[in-house]
Write a protein that holds these residues in place. Structure first.
Motif, mmCIF file in Angstrom:
data_model
loop_
_atom_site.group_PDB
_atom_site.id
_atom_site.type_symbol
_atom_site.label_atom_id
_atom_site.label_comp_id
_atom_site.label_asym_id
_atom_site.label_seq_id
_atom_site.Cartn_x
_atom_site.Cartn_y
_atom_site.Cartn_z
ATOM 1 N N UNK A 110 0.851 -12.362 13.609
ATOM 2 C CA UNK A 110 1.394 -11.022 13.397
ATOM 3 C C UNK A 110 1.817 -10.889 11.937
ATOM 4 N N UNK A 111 1.225 -9.920 11.268
ATOM 5 C CA UNK A 111 1.491 -9.714 9.847
ATOM 6 C C UNK A 111 2.657 -8.752 9.643
ATOM 7 N N UNK A 112 3.668 -9.226 8.940
ATOM 8 C CA UNK A 112 4.752 -8.358 8.487
ATOM 9 C C UNK A 112 4.460 -8.033 7.020
ATOM 10 N N UNK A 113 3.792 -6.887 6.832
ATOM 11 C CA UNK A 113 3.408 -6.467 5.486
ATOM 12 C C UNK A 113 4.468 -5.540 4.898
ATOM 13 N N UNK A 114 4.366 -5.295 3.619
ATOM 14 C CA UNK A 114 5.425 -4.570 2.918
ATOM 15 C C UNK A 114 5.508 -3.089 3.310
ATOM 16 N N UNK A 115 6.688 -2.663 3.598
ATOM 17 C CA UNK A 115 7.060 -1.267 3.829
ATOM 18 C C UNK A 115 8.472 -1.094 3.246
ATOM 19 N N UNK A 116 8.879 0.153 2.942
ATOM 20 C CA UNK A 116 8.184 1.421 3.168
ATOM 21 C C UNK A 116 7.352 1.868 1.977
ATOM 22 N N UNK A 117 6.267 2.577 2.298
ATOM 23 C CA UNK A 117 5.399 3.229 1.322
ATOM 24 C C UNK A 117 5.022 2.314 0.165
ATOM 25 N N UNK A 118 4.471 1.158 0.544
ATOM 26 C CA UNK A 118 3.979 0.205 -0.458
ATOM 27 C C UNK A 118 2.544 -0.164 -0.090
ATOM 28 N N UNK A 119 1.681 0.872 -0.113
ATOM 29 C CA UNK A 119 0.313 0.671 0.347
ATOM 30 C C UNK A 119 -0.443 -0.366 -0.475
ATOM 31 N N UNK A 123 -1.930 -3.994 0.930
ATOM 32 C CA UNK A 123 -3.282 -4.519 0.741
ATOM 33 C C UNK A 123 -3.227 -5.927 0.167
ATOM 34 N N UNK A 124 -2.346 -6.156 -0.808
ATOM 35 C CA UNK A 124 -2.127 -7.526 -1.306
ATOM 36 C C UNK A 124 -1.840 -8.464 -0.146
ATOM 37 N N UNK A 158 -4.756 -0.133 7.418
ATOM 38 C CA UNK A 158 -4.711 -1.340 6.595
ATOM 39 C C UNK A 158 -5.891 -2.260 6.904
ATOM 40 N N UNK A 159 -6.237 -2.391 8.186
ATOM 41 C CA UNK A 159 -7.384 -3.228 8.557
ATOM 42 C C UNK A 159 -8.691 -2.638 8.035
ATOM 43 N N UNK A 160 -8.810 -1.309 8.070
ATOM 44 C CA UNK A 160 -9.996 -0.663 7.518
ATOM 45 C C UNK A 160 -10.090 -0.905 6.022
ATOM 46 N N UNK A 161 -8.963 -0.872 5.336
ATOM 47 C CA UNK A 161 -8.951 -1.142 3.894
ATOM 48 C C UNK A 161 -9.349 -2.588 3.614
ATOM 49 N N UNK A 162 -8.817 -3.512 4.414
ATOM 50 C CA UNK A 162 -9.180 -4.917 4.238
ATOM 51 C C UNK A 162 -10.665 -5.133 4.481
ATOM 52 N N UNK A 169 -10.066 -6.946 -6.500
ATOM 53 C CA UNK A 169 -9.023 -7.904 -6.904
ATOM 54 C C UNK A 169 -7.709 -7.129 -6.948
ATOM 55 N N UNK A 170 -6.951 -7.222 -5.874
ATOM 56 C CA UNK A 170 -5.732 -6.405 -5.785
ATOM 57 C C UNK A 170 -4.502 -7.114 -6.332
ATOM 58 N N UNK A 171 -4.616 -8.424 -6.594
ATOM 59 C CA UNK A 171 -3.512 -9.175 -7.186
ATOM 60 C C UNK A 171 -4.076 -10.377 -7.923
ATOM 61 N N UNK A 172 -3.302 -10.912 -8.836
ATOM 62 C CA UNK A 172 -3.736 -12.081 -9.603
ATOM 63 C C UNK A 172 -3.662 -13.327 -8.743
ATOM 64 N N UNK A 173 -4.698 -14.133 -8.794
ATOM 65 C CA UNK A 173 -4.739 -15.360 -7.995
ATOM 66 C C UNK A 173 -3.624 -16.313 -8.425
ATOM 67 N N UNK A 174 -3.014 -16.960 -7.420
ATOM 68 C CA UNK A 174 -1.881 -17.825 -7.736
ATOM 69 C C UNK A 174 -2.120 -19.286 -7.357
#
Length: 293
Positions: A110-119, A123-124, A158-162, A169-174
């Motif tokens: 279960x993914x707890x992704x960032x909210x609120x309004x942090x689209x 995606x990151x 979000x799943x459709x976007x993924x 590249x939505x974020x820098x690789x770490x």
């Protein structure tokens, strides 16, 4: 004495359940683009509809649900709760769905992704989550080519976007995990929202569908105010020769999850289970393992 034993047994059971739920925090150091400090998600006082709502997620995570008896598919499914990108309906569209998947023999996260309004942050988070689960394939005895996603409402968005932005590249690789593919191998959209933001309610321009988009199962209803999202997504997938299965019934509304008393909630799980058996449990999915990078 018997009462004391019963109470102790109850707490042992609770403890064992808590221990069985591993939590994976996605970002070891700074969370990309996040200005707030990491903290435990806030549980809303609003419990309308007997729903646990999480808000102000700043430390995205995966909650692991392992099946008592895994099936032979080796598939894992990341569950994305909805909530309008404002909150996460984390039990109705998260934990309860993961438990259902466990009963079918699948490992769920279960993914707890960032909210609120942090689209963008969301995606990151889902891209990192897919990579993280893929990196844990050996640990959880998974097939690294069978990492899928299921999402509800905004979680469906979000799943459709993924499923369509995996080359972005939505974020820098770490670390080494970020060298892995973030393309889900299959996608399940249950009453998805926000997929028809294009001109004249056409497909949202952000979604870049190609024949490399993974196979998709979609369920929606005609009386859902977001119901057009299911239709335009199905049409776009079909036009690009992506395997898609749409189930669209006249009644059910929106936001029902798996809960009894709603005809849509009582119908979609068996249809989804059948699709998983045919598409994911068999060798059928292997035909669609394409260029994932």
């Amino acid at each position: 004495m018997r009462l004391i034993f019963t109470v102790l047994l109850f707490f042992v059971i609770l403890l064992s359940q808590a221990q069985a739920r591993d939590t994976i925090f996605l970002w070891p150091n700074k969370v990309p683009g996040e200005i707030d400090v990491k903290h435990t998600a806030i549980k809303s006082k609003n419990t309308k509809g007997n729903v646990i709502r999480l808000s102000k997620v700043t430390n995205p995570s995966l909650i692991v649900f392992k099946p008592e008896k895994a099936n032979k598919s080796g598939a894992a499914i990341i569950v994305c709760p909805g909530g309008g990108y404002n909150i996460l309906a984390v039990d109705k569209e998260g934990y309860e769905v993961a438990e259902w998947l466990n009963k079918l023999g699948y490992t769920a996260f279960v993914l707890q992704y960032r909210v609120p309004q942090k689209q963008k942050g969301a995606l990151n988070d889902i891209q990192r989550a897919i990579r993280f689960v893929r990196s844990k394939s050996n640990e959880y005895q998974l097939d690294s080519n069978k990492i899928g996603v299921i999402g509800f409402s905004a979680g469906g968005s979000l799943c459709a976007r993924a499923s369509t932005l995996f080359k972005e590249v939505s974020y820098s690789k770490i670390d080494a995990i970020d060298q892995l593919s973030c393309r889900p191998d299959f996608s399940m959209l249950i009453y998805p929202a926000y997929l028809d933001k294009g001109k004249n309610r056409s497909l949202t321009p952000e979604l870049k569908i190609s024949n490399n988009t993974p196979p998709c199962f979609i369920f929606g209803t005609a009386d859902d105010k977001y119901g057009n999202s299911s239709l335009v997504m199905t049409s776009a997938l079909r036009d690009n020769n992506v395997p898609v299965e749409l189930h669209y019934q006249y009644k059910g509304g929106h936001g029902y999850g798996l809960r009894a008393g709603n005809v849509a909630a009582e119908n979609w799980p068996s249809l989804a289970e059948d699709w998983l058996r045919r598409m994911v449990d068999s060798s059928e999915l292997n035909k669609y393992v394409r260029n994932q990078k």
